[in-house]
Design a protein around this motif. Structure first.
Motif: not given
Length: 208
Positions: A122-142
């Motif tokens: 469900f994510v494509d463009y948004e990977f440009q500003y997401l980081s798996e190392d971010d502590d809030d990664y799950i919250k941002k994906l949600t």
């Protein structure tokens, strides 16, 4: 515990959230359900789903509606007989309803690790500003999932894909809002989006 939260993002729109703590019997007893609604709830295998369905009817009552005021079109999109726009969601122990003078969508999701496994779906463009190392990664994906689910409910058009047709502009969790776009069949639609979290859940909704 009945009504849990009321949000009014603008003068024409109200969101109400219910925390489902009542038993099935307590939720069912005061309701007057249409025959097809009764058949639907009795056919549900999970009591959690039954309670979610019934809690939505209690939210309708809080808005001044009854089950008889609600109907669904061929795409499964809910409508109100008075012409106002409505969207509905329930997840585990929370349900939500948004009612507005313009088109809206809402989604509540539990924040869970497994969302990282399906992110590519469900994510494509948004990977440009997401980081798996971010502590809030799950919250941002949600948040992204909730916004895209809300857009899908609003547009209710078969064939639309979360990954390819919906875009969520970069956001900060503490801001609680951003902008999203639907890019579909050479047309672009812009929506205001709002999100908040409570008790390990994320609620997102979109307005025009």
């Amino acid at each position: 515990m009945p009504l849990y939260k009321i949000i009014q993002p603008n003068s024409q729109t109200t969101v109400k959230v219910w925390k489902i703590t009542e038993s099935y019997d307590d939720l069912m007893s005061p309701l007057d359900l249409k025959p097809n609604s009764l058949k639907r709830v009795l056919g549900m295998k999970s009591e959690l789903h039954q309670r979610g369905f019934l809690s939505v009817r209690h939210l309708l009552r809080d808005f001044g509606y009854t089950d008889q005021d609600l109907y669904y079109d061929d795409n499964g999109k809910p409508h109100l007989k008075d012409g106002k726009y409505i969207s509905i969601t329930h997840s585990f122990t929370f349900s939500g309803v948004i009612v507005s003078d313009s088109e809206v969508g809402i989604d509540i999701e539990k924040q869970r690790q497994k969302i990282t496994i399906i992110a590519n779906k469900f994510v494509d463009y948004e990977f440009q500003y997401l980081s798996e190392d971010d502590d809030d990664y799950i919250k941002k994906l949600t948040v992204i999932w909730g916004i895209k689910e809300s857009l899908y409910k609003l547009f209710a058009t078969p064939g639309m894909l979360f990954r390819e047709h919906f875009l969520v502009i970069p956001f900060m969790l503490d801001h609680g809002e951003t902008v999203a776009w639907i890019d579909y069949e050479d047309k672009k639609y812009r929506y205001n989006t709002h999100f908040l979290e409570f008790e390990g859940f994320t609620c997102a909704f979109v307005t025009t």
